[in-house]
Write an enzyme that holds these catalytic residues in place. Structure first.
Site, PDB file in Angstrom:
ATOM      1  N   ARG A   1       0.839  -1.212   0.000  1.00  0.00           N
ATOM      2  CA  ARG A   1       0.000   0.000   0.000  1.00  0.00           C
ATOM      3  C   ARG A   1       0.876   1.265   0.000  1.00  0.00           C
ATOM      4  NH1 ARG A   1      -3.122  -3.748  -0.542  1.00  0.00           N
ATOM      5  NH2 ARG A   1      -5.234  -3.842   0.284  1.00  0.00           N
TER       6      ARG A   1
ATOM      7  N   SER B   1     -10.682  -1.611   3.423  1.00  0.00           N
ATOM      8  CA  SER B   1      -9.905  -1.726   4.663  1.00  0.00           C
ATOM      9  C   SER B   1      -9.621  -0.334   5.207  1.00  0.00           C
ATOM     10  CB  SER B   1      -8.576  -2.412   4.394  1.00  0.00           C
ATOM     11  OG  SER B   1      -8.780  -3.685   3.853  1.00  0.00           O
TER      12      SER B   1
ATOM     13  N   GLU C   1      -5.267   3.133   6.428  1.00  0.00           N
ATOM     14  CA  GLU C   1      -5.029   2.979   4.996  1.00  0.00           C
ATOM     15  C   GLU C   1      -5.793   4.087   4.276  1.00  0.00           C
ATOM     16  OE1 GLU C   1      -5.967   0.695   1.141  1.00  0.00           O
ATOM     17  OE2 GLU C   1      -6.418  -0.567   2.858  1.00  0.00           O
TER      18      GLU C   1
HETATM   19  N1  EPU Z   1      -9.423 -12.294  10.061  1.00  0.00           N
HETATM   20  C1  EPU Z   1      -9.948 -12.381  11.326  1.00  0.00           C
HETATM   21  N2  EPU Z   1     -11.257 -12.044  11.481  1.00  0.00           N
HETATM   22  C2  EPU Z   1     -12.043 -11.679  10.462  1.00  0.00           C
HETATM   23  C3  EPU Z   1     -11.514 -11.579   9.168  1.00  0.00           C
HETATM   24  C4  EPU Z   1     -10.173 -11.899   8.994  1.00  0.00           C
HETATM   25  O1  EPU Z   1      -9.285 -12.733  12.290  1.00  0.00           O
HETATM   26  O2  EPU Z   1     -13.223 -11.404  10.712  1.00  0.00           O
HETATM   27  C5  EPU Z   1      -7.991 -12.646   9.866  1.00  0.00           C
HETATM   28  C6  EPU Z   1      -7.825 -14.090   9.448  1.00  0.00           C
HETATM   29  O3  EPU Z   1      -6.699 -14.619  10.095  1.00  0.00           O
HETATM   30  C7  EPU Z   1      -7.561 -13.977   7.961  1.00  0.00           C
HETATM   31  C8  EPU Z   1      -6.777 -12.684   7.917  1.00  0.00           C
HETATM   32  O4  EPU Z   1      -7.423 -11.848   8.877  1.00  0.00           O
HETATM   33  O5  EPU Z   1      -6.774 -15.043   7.496  1.00  0.00           O
HETATM   34  C9  EPU Z   1      -6.753 -12.004   6.566  1.00  0.00           C
HETATM   35  O6  EPU Z   1      -8.100 -11.693   6.185  1.00  0.00           O
HETATM   36  P1  EPU Z   1      -8.459 -11.366   4.666  1.00  0.00           P
HETATM   37  O7  EPU Z   1      -7.973 -12.445   3.779  1.00  0.00           O
HETATM   38  O8  EPU Z   1      -9.899 -10.994   4.626  1.00  0.00           O
HETATM   39  O9  EPU Z   1      -7.566 -10.129   4.291  1.00  0.00           O
HETATM   40  P2  EPU Z   1      -7.087  -8.806   5.066  1.00  0.00           P
HETATM   41  O10 EPU Z   1      -5.633  -8.968   5.347  1.00  0.00           O
HETATM   42  O11 EPU Z   1      -7.969  -8.534   6.208  1.00  0.00           O
HETATM   43  C10 EPU Z   1      -6.332  -7.648   2.863  1.00  0.00           C
HETATM   44  C11 EPU Z   1      -6.523  -6.331   2.179  1.00  0.00           C
HETATM   45  C12 EPU Z   1      -7.889  -6.277   1.494  1.00  0.00           C
HETATM   46  C13 EPU Z   1      -7.972  -7.428   0.504  1.00  0.00           C
HETATM   47  C14 EPU Z   1      -7.776  -8.736   1.272  1.00  0.00           C
HETATM   48  C15 EPU Z   1      -7.779  -9.954   0.384  1.00  0.00           C
HETATM   49  C16 EPU Z   1      -5.244  -4.770   3.540  1.00  0.00           C
HETATM   50  C17 EPU Z   1      -5.284  -3.607   4.459  1.00  0.00           C
HETATM   51  N3  EPU Z   1      -6.413  -5.242   3.145  1.00  0.00           N
HETATM   52  O12 EPU Z   1      -7.282  -7.717   3.925  1.00  0.00           O
HETATM   53  O13 EPU Z   1      -7.956  -5.077   0.756  1.00  0.00           O
HETATM   54  O14 EPU Z   1      -9.215  -7.452  -0.180  1.00  0.00           O
HETATM   55  O15 EPU Z   1      -6.492  -8.705   1.946  1.00  0.00           O
HETATM   56  O16 EPU Z   1      -6.579 -10.047  -0.278  1.00  0.00           O
HETATM   57  O17 EPU Z   1      -4.165  -5.234   3.183  1.00  0.00           O
HETATM   58  C18 EPU Z   1      -8.645  -2.815   0.873  1.00  0.00           C
HETATM   59  O18 EPU Z   1      -7.455  -2.518   0.864  1.00  0.00           O
HETATM   60  O19 EPU Z   1      -9.547  -1.950   0.905  1.00  0.00           O
HETATM   61  C19 EPU Z   1      -9.024  -4.218   0.885  1.00  0.00           C
HETATM   62  C20 EPU Z   1     -10.276  -4.627   1.036  1.00  0.00           C
END
Ligand code: EPU
Length: 343
Positions: A164, A244, A339
């Site tokens: 990012r 996010s 972000e």
């Molecule tokens: N998790 C939890 N609780 C939840 C949801 C997730 O504990 O309710 C934990 C789990 O361990 C899961 C981990 O968070 O494995 C990662 O969750 P997720 O795959 O949903 O991804 P994220 O890291 O939360 C990032 C990006 C998103 C993108 C997703 C999918 C950032 C800040 N966000 O989210 O991007 O869609 O990965 O690749 O890096 C955005 O930037 O607006 C955005 C939506």
């Protein structure tokens, strides 16, 4: 170009806040930019360059000029054996661009399906999802230098893409208007041979299985990503949000070990700069998941996303984000970074 005064930005920010800009203009051709800058740049009042408004939190009316960049056009620059070069105007809707590339068989963007926003913002924050980042495919970025009104080109390498992050958040911050982004994509023959697919992140393989797909190509991957996003993330057209709200924090290996001794279920991922811990997990552990205060809330499926259920203000969302930040700091000793850009 017409300049509107006291202009409502409600439809131009995905949180749906009814804030107003003192002045608003829309650029429809790159040639208009120097004329606009001559008139409005370097004045006392601030200038905000607006893309899709999908990564912004307006906490108040904007006292200066908001400029929306509506430069369209997708051009096939070159189709070679090893790569396809495709350029898109900064005002092209990102997901329309991804859909266009996928329908032509060009790979490299399919995991970035359905991300809200316009092409011009993608190199600034190096959008990423499901194991892919836009920066990996950016060949060059064309922009207007605000100080001089001159058109410049910067290579993907010079953009110094990170998580990012890019040069547009550092040396070039608030100094440029991105007009066009040129991408190096994977040609049709290679994607048909299933080259370059990224299927290992999160639930992509599982979703493809549910879809009954055993030999996925980029079309099926796009479909799987769209299905996952639709099931997990709120649609900004229905519930105001900016994706996010926080970045996933990266901590040192020592810090991660200390935390793991207290929380053995803590998820973590290797990162070039240390250990990445999902902010969603930290926020959920602090009890925020699904919480709602009036119309400001923390999304039930993805606590990294803050939502406006209707009449919340930017100030209320900001306050909620500050409370979340404080509780994560108190419980884990980790400072969450926004972000979303706060204005
Ligand atoms: N998790 C939890 N609780 C939840 C949801 C997730 O504990 O309710 C934990 C789990 O361990 C899961 C981990 O968070 O494995 C990662 O969750 P997720 O795959 O949903 O991804 P994220 O890291 O939360 C990032 C990006 C998103 C993108 C997703 C999918 C950032 C800040 N966000 O989210 O991007 O869609 O990965 O690749 O890096 C955005 O930037 O607006 C955005 C939506």
């Amino acid at each position: 170009m017409t300049i509107h005064e006291n202009y409502s930005l409600r439809k131009l920010n995905t949180f749906g806040f009814d804030v107003r800009a003192a002045r608003f203009g829309e650029i429809r051709s790159a040639e208009e930019i120097p004329l606009f800058l001559e008139k409005f740049y370097r004045q006392e009042e601030p200038l905000l360059i607006l893309g899709g408004g999908s990564n912004l939190l307006f906490t108040r009316d904007f006292p200066g000029t908001v400029l929306r960049i509506s430069l369209g056009g997708i051009t096939l620059v070159e189709e070679g054996e090893k790569e396809v070069v495709v350029s898109a105007g900064a005002g092209v809707i990102w997901d329309d661009f991804v859909a266009y590339c996928v329908s032509n068989g060009w790979g490299g963007l399919e995991n970035l399906s359905l991300i809200p926003g316009l092409v011009g913002s993608t190199p600034i924050q190096n959008i990423g999802a499901y194991g892919m980042e836009a920066g990996e495919t950016v060949r060059e970025v064309r922009y207007t230098e605000m100080e001089t009104g001159r058109q410049q080109v910067i290579s993907g390498t010079q953009c110094r893409f990170g998580y990012r992050n890019s040069i547009f958040k550092h040396e070039l911050k608030e100094k440029t208007i991105v007009t066009e982004v040129v991408f190096n994509l994977i040609p049709k023959k290679a994607t048909e041979a299933r080259e370059g697919l990224k299927l290992d992140y999160g639930h992509i393989r599982k979703e493809l299985e549910i879809m009954g797909v055993s030999d996925p190509g980029i079309r099926e991957v796009r479909e799987a990503v769209c299905r996952i996003r639709r099931s997990k993330l709120p649609d900004p057209a229905v519930t105001g949000n900016a994706g996010s709200f926080f970045k996933n924090p990266v901590v040192t290996a020592e810090k991660a070990d200390t935390l793991r001794s207290g929380y053995d279920c803590m998820p973590s991922f290797a990162d070039p700069n240390g250990i990445k811990i999902p902010a969603a997990w930290l926020i959920e552990q602090c009890g925020w998941k699904g919480k709602r205060f009036g119309d400001a809330g923390v999304h039930i499926n993805q606590p990294l996303v803050l939502v406006n259920y209707g009449q919340a203000t930017g100030q209320q969302i900001l306050q909620l984000s500050e409370q979340i930040r404080r509780s994560v700091l108190d419980k884990f000793g980790i400072t969450l970074e926004s972000e979303v850009v706060i204005i």
